[in-house]
Design an enzyme around this catalytic site. Structure first.
Site, PDB file in Angstrom:
ATOM      1  N   ARG A   1      21.840  50.011  32.924  1.00  0.00           N
ATOM      2  CA  ARG A   1      22.981  50.822  33.375  1.00  0.00           C
ATOM      3  C   ARG A   1      23.130  50.688  34.887  1.00  0.00           C
ATOM      4  NH1 ARG A   1      22.117  55.800  34.561  1.00  0.00           N
ATOM      5  NH2 ARG A   1      20.938  56.307  32.687  1.00  0.00           N
TER       6      ARG A   1
ATOM      7  N   TYR B   1      51.121  52.295  35.503  1.00  0.00           N
ATOM      8  CA  TYR B   1      50.558  52.037  34.175  1.00  0.00           C
ATOM      9  C   TYR B   1      50.356  53.396  33.480  1.00  0.00           C
ATOM     10  CZ  TYR B   1      47.248  50.759  30.560  1.00  0.00           C
ATOM     11  OH  TYR B   1      46.621  50.598  29.360  1.00  0.00           O
TER      12      TYR B   1
HETATM   13  C1  LIG Z   1      45.825  47.580  31.204  1.00  0.00           C
HETATM   14  C2  LIG Z   1      45.972  48.170  32.557  1.00  0.00           C
HETATM   15  C3  LIG Z   1      45.106  49.194  32.994  1.00  0.00           C
HETATM   16  C4  LIG Z   1      44.027  49.784  32.112  1.00  0.00           C
HETATM   17  O1  LIG Z   1      43.042  48.861  31.805  1.00  0.00           O
HETATM   18  P1  LIG Z   1      42.181  48.867  30.422  1.00  0.00           P
HETATM   19  O2  LIG Z   1      41.338  47.663  30.573  1.00  0.00           O
HETATM   20  O3  LIG Z   1      43.172  48.782  29.304  1.00  0.00           O
HETATM   21  O4  LIG Z   1      41.422  50.137  30.395  1.00  0.00           O
HETATM   22  C5  LIG Z   1      45.272  49.649  34.294  1.00  0.00           C
HETATM   23  N1  LIG Z   1      46.234  49.169  35.094  1.00  0.00           N
HETATM   24  C6  LIG Z   1      47.097  48.214  34.701  1.00  0.00           C
HETATM   25  C7  LIG Z   1      48.143  47.716  35.645  1.00  0.00           C
HETATM   26  C8  LIG Z   1      46.994  47.686  33.419  1.00  0.00           C
HETATM   27  O5  LIG Z   1      47.854  46.742  33.027  1.00  0.00           O
END
Ligand SMILES: *Cc1c(COP(=O)(O)O)cnc(C)c1O
Length: 382
Positions: A46, A98
């Site tokens: 970890r 996002y």
């Molecule tokens: C997909 C995405 C996230 C989140 O990432 P995950 O790997 O799905 O947890 C954050 N920011 C952007 C711009 C994304 O496209």
């Protein structure tokens, strides 16, 4: 060294005991202590694992930062960064964010007493006007998801520096191949490595890079304390994926530009095309200044709402699925998928309407992708 070289050499030569070219997958939870009070540098996975360390060193170098950290997902990476803030702090964030980032800000951080102002960070005056005495950071995506709004990173950094707060950039859409925010003055870069860095739609992962070691130590504390670390197998998949990032991004961009230009011509069915590589895009000049390319993401709105389900059901090659940044082309309906957690009035106000589609352009032959769209548009026109 140039970025193409750094990418290819990611994780190379990390195992002197065998000379293995690639970093091995150290599938071990714990490590033997040489003697009392001594450590190989690895005690428990970890806290640190050699495969993850190779990836973390690689992403730090690629983003021109001091330290890199790998997490179980992009959201875990973003959550670790948000752990730097406490009740009473204020953050400024891009309004067209996002969906998952909006969710954690509004449903987790705001519930624990952290205030957030959402502004169009493309409008520097709006960023300035949002600054409060308790502002601790500005969080930006550029270009944004899904409307491809562009923010001038250096201009935001100027405001942040003059008020002594942090600039955090989600660099998922551009990848370090096209855009390196730390070189423009940002303090922290986050990635959903599930997208372009992994590049093959086969791993969920997140990365954080800090400008200085002091900030890095704080992120490392939360990485270890909360524990949402990336496992050795997935770390290896990212090390493998990132080697071809330069080639992939060039092809994503070439295809995206060709498709964007074709979509612009379909005026009877397509209302608007959002791609920052089009000279008509309002962020085009800023993109040219701060990025070496325009990426492979585009969005477009159609004239009639009925075309959305028709398109999603009839496309044969372009796959209707969430996510982006992989070699396979994917199409997403943000209002129902990635942005479903954002209230409809807010969605409509910012332009994420029920007529908007987001297209992650893959590295297939562009003519095949255009043909797929053309057949569906022609069938709808009849
Ligand atoms: C997909 C995405 C996230 C989140 O990432 P995950 O790997 O799905 O947890 C954050 N920011 C952007 C711009 C994304 O496209």
């Amino acid at each position: 060294m140039h970025i193409e070289t750094l990418l290819v050499r990611s994780g190379v030569g990390k195992d002197p005991s065998t000379g293995s070219i690639t970093t091995p997958i150290y599938q071990s939870s714990t490590f033997q202590h040489p003697r009392l009070g001594e450590s190989t540098g690895y005690d428990y996975s970890r806290t640190a694992n050699p495969t993850r360390t190779a990836l973390e060193d690689a992403i730090a170098a690629l983003e021109s930062g001091a330290e890199g950290y790998a997490f179980a997902s992009g959201m875990a990476a973003i959550a670790a960064v948000f752990s730097l803030f406490k009740s009473g702090d204020h953050l400024i964030a891009s309004e067209d964010l996002y969906g998952g980032t909006y969710r954690i800000l509004s449903d987790v951080l705001e519930n624990s007493g952290i205030q957030v102002s959402y502004v169009n960070t493309g409008d520097i005056e709006a960023v300035n006007a949002a600054v409060q005495s308790n502002t601790k950071a500005v969080f930006i995506e550029t270009p944004t998801n899904p409307l491809m709004q562009v923010t001038d990173i250096a201009a935001v950094v100027d405001i942040a520096k003059s008020h002594r707060f942090l600039t955090i950039v989600d660099n998922t859409f551009m990848s370090p191949y096209h855009q390196r925010p730390i070189e423009l003055g940002a303090d922290i870069v986050v990635h959903s490595a599930s997208k372009y860095i992994g590049g093959h739609n086969d791993v969920i992962a997140g990365l954080v890079v800090t400008r200085c070691s002091e900030l890095g130590e704080k992120v490392k504390f939360y990485q270890n304390a909360i524990g949402a670390i990336l496992g050795p197998q997935d770390s290896w998949l990212l090390l493998r994926g990132v080697k071809t990032l330069a080639l992939r991004m060039e092809k994503h961009q070439e295809n995206a530009l060709e498709i964007a230009r074709w979509l612009v011509e379909q005026t009877d069915v397509v209302e608007h095309v959002y791609y920052p590589g089009l000279e008509t895009h309002p962020g085009y000049e800023i993109m040219k200044k701060q990025s070496s390319g325009f990426g492979g993401m585009l969005s477009f709105s159609v004239r009639e709402e009925d075309l959305v389900p028709f398109l999603l059901e009839h496309l044969k090659l372009i796959t209707f699925a969430e996510s982006l940044g992989g070699v396979e082309s994917l199409i997403t309906f943000p209002a129902r998928q990635t942005h479903a957690d954002i209230p409809e009035e807010i969605r409509n106000a910012i332009g994420v309407t029920n007529r908007l589609l987001r297209f992650s352009v893959g590295i297939e032959n562009a003519n095949d992708l255009i043909q797929d769209l053309k057949e569906v548009f022609d069938a709808y026109r009849k």
